[in-house]
Scaffold this active site. Structure first.
Site, short mmCIF file in Angstrom:
data_model
loop_
_atom_site.label_atom_id
_atom_site.label_comp_id
_atom_site.label_asym_id
_atom_site.label_seq_id
_atom_site.Cartn_x
_atom_site.Cartn_y
_atom_site.Cartn_z
N ALA A 1 -19.32 -0.17 41.43
CA ALA A 1 -19.69 0.00 42.69
C ALA A 1 -19.77 -1.54 43.40
O ALA A 1 -20.27 -2.67 43.96
CB ALA A 1 -20.78 0.65 43.32
N ASP A 2 -18.53 -2.47 42.86
CA ASP A 2 -18.34 -3.34 42.82
C ASP A 2 -17.64 -4.09 43.31
O ASP A 2 -17.01 -3.20 44.60
CB ASP A 2 -17.48 -3.84 41.23
CG ASP A 2 -17.88 -5.56 40.58
OD1 ASP A 2 -18.54 -5.94 41.46
OD2 ASP A 2 -18.18 -6.32 39.13
N ASP A 3 -17.60 -5.12 43.75
CA ASP A 3 -16.23 -5.92 45.44
C ASP A 3 -15.20 -5.59 45.39
O ASP A 3 -14.26 -5.21 46.23
CB ASP A 3 -16.73 -6.82 45.39
CG ASP A 3 -18.29 -7.64 45.48
OD1 ASP A 3 -18.56 -7.46 46.12
OD2 ASP A 3 -19.05 -7.93 44.76
N HIS B 1 0.13 -3.04 57.69
CA HIS B 1 0.53 -2.08 58.40
C HIS B 1 -0.22 -1.62 59.25
O HIS B 1 -1.60 -2.28 59.64
CB HIS B 1 0.22 -0.39 57.43
CG HIS B 1 0.79 0.91 58.39
ND1 HIS B 1 2.44 1.51 57.92
CD2 HIS B 1 0.09 1.55 58.56
CE1 HIS B 1 2.42 2.16 58.55
NE2 HIS B 1 1.01 2.48 58.64
N ASP C 1 -10.48 -4.43 53.29
CA ASP C 1 -11.97 -4.10 53.88
C ASP C 1 -11.44 -4.18 55.39
O ASP C 1 -10.05 -4.70 55.90
CB ASP C 1 -12.36 -5.21 54.39
CG ASP C 1 -13.76 -5.35 53.52
OD1 ASP C 1 -13.91 -4.54 51.97
OD2 ASP C 1 -14.49 -5.79 53.51
N ASP D 1 -21.22 -10.00 47.11
CA ASP D 1 -21.09 -10.37 48.51
C ASP D 1 -21.92 -9.72 49.30
O ASP D 1 -21.61 -8.45 49.29
CB ASP D 1 -19.43 -11.27 49.11
CG ASP D 1 -18.51 -9.72 49.32
OD1 ASP D 1 -19.05 -8.38 48.92
OD2 ASP D 1 -17.72 -9.74 50.30
N CYS E 1 -19.59 -4.34 60.59
CA CYS E 1 -19.03 -4.54 58.54
C CYS E 1 -19.97 -2.57 59.30
O CYS E 1 -20.24 -1.92 58.53
CB CYS E 1 -20.05 -4.69 57.67
SG CYS E 1 -18.66 -5.62 56.72
N ASP F 1 -14.55 -10.28 49.16
CA ASP F 1 -14.52 -9.66 47.48
C ASP F 1 -13.83 -10.38 46.73
O ASP F 1 -14.12 -10.08 45.31
CB ASP F 1 -14.08 -8.42 48.17
CG ASP F 1 -15.33 -7.77 48.77
OD1 ASP F 1 -16.76 -7.73 48.47
OD2 ASP F 1 -14.96 -6.57 49.59
N LYS G 1 -19.07 1.07 58.70
CA LYS G 1 -19.37 1.33 57.81
C LYS G 1 -19.75 3.22 57.90
O LYS G 1 -20.24 3.15 58.17
CB LYS G 1 -19.27 0.40 56.75
CG LYS G 1 -18.72 -0.06 56.02
CD LYS G 1 -19.84 -0.82 54.51
CE LYS G 1 -18.43 -1.67 54.15
NZ LYS G 1 -18.77 -2.80 52.93
CO CO Z 1 -18.13 -6.78 49.02
CO CO Z 2 -15.52 -4.75 50.62
CO CO Z 3 3.82 1.42 56.73
#
Ligand code: CO
Ligand code: CO
Ligand code: CO
Length: 540
Positions: free
Chosen positions: A98-100, A189, A117, A276, A67, A140, A70
């Protein structure tokens, strides 16, 4: 067509154009052809060395692990502030708070929960990395109280240099974690990419009464954390060759553990807020809860559960760069009291990969919540602080809980100026804490502002009109700040306020004239998401 015929056909075209047709930045013949006699444009592949297939150490191939990869939160916030606000009455939770995860109303009793994520490897083993990526993505959905149903994989992978084995292992690990969660992988993908990335988009469902956002924490709530901290520090220690076996094993076990059981407990004990703990670190995510809930939270450093070795690593200065970016993000809202160990902040700002849930529960249910969490397998879950008062959103870090006395009077040395205390006079908002009448008021207040048929943005507009009509200066300041944080434009706020003036008369007009003058001097012409903390309109 034979291999060499295919190659000469492709190369003839590249030569004519003056660019390699697979990578237009390169001439033809490219370095790869000259050095290895491989033409990827003609579908030829680099030979994969047999030992590299099962012994490739993933974290050696990336710059930022997990993470920590980011985009810095302050940078991201500036980017998002340039974009229009999503207005759709079916959207219950959007990016504005700004929630999960996002929440979308399918019908009156069934809502959709969606999240994605993607990150770079935080461990060397491909299978393990897959498991962690899946657990992290599911988290999340759990943090909102949702039940995940399906997943889509997203992969970036240098197929020409690493071969098929590692990526197959990554996906196998991810699918096993998804299976454990009862989630079906229904597609995905992939992109041919220099740096490895893996993640999952998760779709789940939730009943309206199960929704737990980051905006419901109230004074008197206890704060619980369900997993120990320090995965970022440990991954970084390993990257520089200083990670111990014990620390790595404990971090891996923690990162692969699902937050499913913790979320089930969270719903049972009537949690008021939850998120989280991932890339922004404990303080970054706690600040988002404090800001969205409009409260000040108190965090007890000695009570925070840590992975083995983390305290020692931090004391030796082992902390990845993401720590500084997180400090820049939440630091202005954080006050650190005397007696807090020096290494504490590096740990509290440490970017977590697949971290635990941070839960606010009513104070009188904290013990029960802790017991249930431990019973459910979250053996290191702990009560790590409490919510102390209503405010613009702030955090006080103390060494322990037992300072005694009122925290507001406790000696504190701010990292930066904390926001002034601000109250709204809507019922319940002022009735902080004590007594059942206060409790009922709190619930009423929270329910009034929760998304319903009107979304949170529409409710903020209404609150501004009412604040002006009812001539409450402190309400107006609070809601102006919140509206600006949501990305409402000056014109929208202006129109709402004049509705209030129309109903409230001359005294309302006086209040609004003064407030809007201060707004303009605060540069409100370009109102944007106020992520850097409290920039007060500054009323008389
Ligand atoms: Co989160
Ligand atoms: Co996330
Ligand atoms: Co595709």
């Amino acid at each position: 067509m034979s291999g060499s015929a295919k190659r000469s056909r492709v190369m003839a075209r590249s030569r004519r154009l003056g660019h390699c047709i697979c990578d237009p930045h390169k001439p033809c013949p490219c370095d790869l052809l000259l050095e290895c006699d491989v033409c990827t444009c003609a579908g030829e592949r680099l030979p994969v060395k047999p030992e590299s297939a099962d012994r490739v150490a993933l974290t050696k191939l990336v710059r930022n692990a997990g993470c920590a990869s980011k985009i810095a939160p302050a940078d991201l916030a500036r980017i998002l502030a340039r974009l229009p606000v999503v207005r759709d009455p079916r959207v219950v939770v959007s990016g504005a708070t700004a929630d999960d995860a996002g929440v979308f109303r399918l019908s009156d009793d069934l809502w959709l929960v969606q999240t994605v994520d993607v990150f770079s490897p935080c461990v060397d083993d491909p299978y393990l990395f897959g498991r962690i990526a899946a657990a992290n993505s599911l988290s999340d959905c759990y943090a909102m109280g949702g039940t995940p149903l399906t997943a889509l994989s997203i992969i970036g992978y240098p197929a020409h240099s690493l071969g098929e084995e590692p990526v197959a292992e990554m996906l196998r690990g991810g699918m096993e974690a998804l299976a454990e969660a009862g989630v079906a992988l229904v597609g995905g993908h992939s992109i041919n990419d220099e740096e490895i990335k893996l993640g999952f988009s998760i779709t789940g469902v939730i009943r309206p009464e199960e929704l737990v956002t980051n905006a419901g924490a109230q004074p008197g709530d206890a704060l619980l954390l369900t997993k120990p901290l320090g995965t970022g520090i440990i991954a970084f220690a390993a990257q520089i060759g200083r990670g111990s076996e014990e620390a790595l094993r404990a971090a891996s076990a923690s990162m692969t553990a699902l937050n499913r059981e913790a979320a089930a407990v969270m719903k049972k004990v009537g949690a008021r807020a939850c998120t989280d703990v991932t890339g922004f670190g404990l303080l970054g995510h706690l600040w988002q809860v404090a800001r969205e809930s409009r409260v000040t939270a108190e965090l007890w450093w000695e009570a925070v559960p840590l992975l083995p070795g983390v305290r020692e690593y931090a004391a030796e200065g082992i902390a990845p760069g993401a720590t500084e970016r997180n400090r820049e993000f939440a630091g202005p809202a954080v006050t650190v009291e005397e007696g807090v160990a020096e290494e504490a902040l590096d740990v509290l700002y440490d970017a977590q990969t697949s971290g635990g849930l941070l839960i606010a529960v009513p104070g009188d249910r904290a013990r029960e919540a802790l017991a249930r969490l431990r019973e459910a397998g979250c053996r290191e879950a702990a009560i790590i602080g409490r919510v102390v008062e209503r405010s613009q959103g702030g955090i006080i870090v103390r060494a322990t809980s037992d300072h005694g006395g009122d925290s507001r009077q406790a000696p504190g040395r701010p990292e930066a100026t904390a926001s002034p205390r601000e109250e709204c006079c809507a019922p319940g908002a002022a009735a902080v804490g004590a007594g059942s009448a206060g409790e009922a008021g709190q619930r009423f207040f929270a329910a009034a502002f929760a998304p319903g048929v009107l979304d949170v943005v529409q409710k903020e507009i209404t609150a501004i009109a009412l604040s002006v009509a009812l001539r409450c200066g402190s309400c107006l300041r609070l809601h102006l700040d919140k509206a600006r944080g949501m990305g409402l434009t000056a014109q929208e706020i202006e129109e709402a306020a004049w509705m209030g003036v129309a109903f409230g008369g001359a005294p309302s007009m006086l209040l609004w004239t003064e407030a809007s003058r201060d707004l303009r001097t605060a540069g409100a012409g370009e109102m944007s998401r106020q992520v850097e903390g409290a920039e007060e309109p500054g009323c008389p």
